[in-house]
Write a protein that holds these residues in place. Structure first.
Motif, PDB file in Angstrom:
ATOM      1  N   HIS A  10       0.855  -1.173   0.000  1.00  0.00           N
ATOM      2  CA  HIS A  10       0.000   0.000   0.000  1.00  0.00           C
ATOM      3  C   HIS A  10       0.901   1.235   0.000  1.00  0.00           C
ATOM      4  CE1 HIS A  10      -2.483   3.158   1.786  1.00  0.00           C
ATOM      5  NE2 HIS A  10      -3.451   2.560   1.121  1.00  0.00           N
ATOM      6  N   PRO A  11       0.602   2.254  -0.830  1.00  0.00           N
ATOM      7  CA  PRO A  11       1.504   3.400  -0.933  1.00  0.00           C
ATOM      8  C   PRO A  11       1.642   4.189   0.358  1.00  0.00           C
ATOM      9  CG  PRO A  11      -0.542   3.851  -2.066  1.00  0.00           C
ATOM     10  CD  PRO A  11      -0.566   2.401  -1.663  1.00  0.00           C
ATOM     11  N   LEU A  12       0.657   4.131   1.220  1.00  0.00           N
ATOM     12  CA  LEU A  12       0.710   4.876   2.473  1.00  0.00           C
ATOM     13  C   LEU A  12       0.747   3.907   3.644  1.00  0.00           C
ATOM     14  CD1 LEU A  12      -1.896   7.626   1.589  1.00  0.00           C
ATOM     15  CD2 LEU A  12       0.556   7.683   1.300  1.00  0.00           C
ATOM     16  N   GLU A  53      -0.525   2.434  -8.771  1.00  0.00           N
ATOM     17  CA  GLU A  53      -1.023   1.063  -8.835  1.00  0.00           C
ATOM     18  C   GLU A  53      -2.243   0.881  -7.931  1.00  0.00           C
ATOM     19  OE1 GLU A  53       0.362  -3.593  -8.531  1.00  0.00           O
ATOM     20  OE2 GLU A  53       1.820  -2.032  -8.082  1.00  0.00           O
ATOM     21  N   ALA A  54      -2.200   1.473  -6.742  1.00  0.00           N
ATOM     22  CA  ALA A  54      -3.344   1.369  -5.825  1.00  0.00           C
ATOM     23  C   ALA A  54      -4.586   2.027  -6.435  1.00  0.00           C
ATOM     24  CB  ALA A  54      -3.003   2.001  -4.478  1.00  0.00           C
ATOM     25  N   CYS A 146      -2.091   3.511 -15.193  1.00  0.00           N
ATOM     26  CA  CYS A 146      -2.947   4.667 -15.463  1.00  0.00           C
ATOM     27  C   CYS A 146      -3.889   4.878 -14.280  1.00  0.00           C
ATOM     28  CB  CYS A 146      -3.752   4.408 -16.737  1.00  0.00           C
ATOM     29  SG  CYS A 146      -4.879   5.744 -17.155  1.00  0.00           S
ATOM     30  N   VAL A 147      -4.028   6.108 -13.838  1.00  0.00           N
ATOM     31  CA  VAL A 147      -4.923   6.398 -12.709  1.00  0.00           C
ATOM     32  C   VAL A 147      -6.275   6.933 -13.172  1.00  0.00           C
ATOM     33  CG1 VAL A 147      -3.010   6.827 -11.141  1.00  0.00           C
ATOM     34  CG2 VAL A 147      -4.093   8.757 -12.300  1.00  0.00           C
ATOM     35  N   GLU A 148      -6.450   7.091 -14.479  1.00  0.00           N
ATOM     36  CA  GLU A 148      -7.717   7.613 -14.972  1.00  0.00           C
ATOM     37  C   GLU A 148      -8.859   6.694 -14.557  1.00  0.00           C
ATOM     38  OE1 GLU A 148      -8.174  10.610 -16.237  1.00  0.00           O
ATOM     39  OE2 GLU A 148      -6.027  10.890 -15.974  1.00  0.00           O
ATOM     40  N   SER A 149     -10.005   7.272 -14.343  1.00  0.00           N
ATOM     41  CA  SER A 149     -11.166   6.528 -13.857  1.00  0.00           C
ATOM     42  C   SER A 149     -11.526   5.373 -14.777  1.00  0.00           C
ATOM     43  CB  SER A 149     -12.355   7.468 -13.700  1.00  0.00           C
ATOM     44  OG  SER A 149     -12.082   8.393 -12.673  1.00  0.00           O
TER      45      SER A 149
END
Length: 161
Positions: A10-12, A53-54, A146-149
Motif C-alpha cells: 500500500h503506498p501509504l 497502482e493502488a 494509469c490512474v484515470e477513472s
C-alpha cells in the motif's frame, strides 16, 4: 472478481484508517508515516508508482458506478460520480490502508468516500510537490499504471481489448 496481489504494498503503509477529512490532517498523517516532502528521489518515484497502482486497482466498474452518496439528481434519482470525482474518491480510499483493503471484499465500504465531503485530490500532487524541491525540476514522469477513472481492465469486463 479479479484477484488482489497479497504482496502489493500500500503506498501509504502504516497510516491506518483514512483521514476524516482535510488536507492538513492527511499531510500530518503522511509526515507521521515518514512521507514528508524531503525524501530521496527514488522514494518519491517509488511512492508515485505504488500510489498509481493502488488507484488503478480501485478503477473498477463496481466502484465507479456507485452514486455520490450525498447528492441526488432531479426527481431524487442517484447522482452518478463524475470521472474526476471518482478519481478523488479513490484517492481518499487509498489514504487509509484498512479501508483500501476492505473495499475489495465489500463494495459498500467504498460508498462513504463518494461523498462530496471526502476529497483526496491533493494526494495526486504529493510526488510533484516533493520532486521539485528534491531535484530543482518539475515532475514530468508517467507511472506504469494509469490512474484515470475505470482504467482497470480486470475490473471492467465490458471494456474492449
Amino acid at each position: 472478481m479479479p484477484r488482489q496481489d497479497p504482496n502489493l504494498r500500500h503506498p501509504l503503509q502504516g497510516l491506518g484508517r483514512a483521514a476524516p477529512g482535510g488536507e492538513g490532517h492527511c499531510r500530518r498523517l503522511l509526515r507521521s508515516a515518514g512521507y514528508d516532502l524531503r525524501r530521496p528521489v527514488s522514494d518519491i518515484i517509488g511512492f508515485a508508482e505504488h500510489h498509481a497502482e493502488a488507484l488503478y486497482r480501485l478503477g473498477q466498474e463496481k466502484f465507479g458506478t456507485l452514486p455520490v452518496v450525498d447528492l441526488t439528481a432531479r426527481g431524487g434519482r442517484p447522482f452518478p460520480q463524475p470521472p474526476d470525482g471518482f478519481l478523488y474518491a479513490r484517492c481518499a480510499v487509498v489514504a487509509g490502508r484498512a479501508v483500501w483493503e476492505s473495499v475489495f471484499s465489500d463494495v459498500d465500504e467504498f460508498v462513504p468516500y463518494t461523498s462530496t465531503e471526502r476529497d483526496g485530490e491533493w494526494l495526486l500532487y504529493v510526488p510533484d510537490e516533493a520532486y521539485e524541491p528534491a531535484t530543482g525540476k518539475e515532475w514530468d514522469r508517467t507511472t506504469r499504471h494509469c490512474v484515470e477513472s475505470c482504467s482497470d481492465r480486470d475490473g471492467r469486463p465490458d471494456m474492449p481489448d
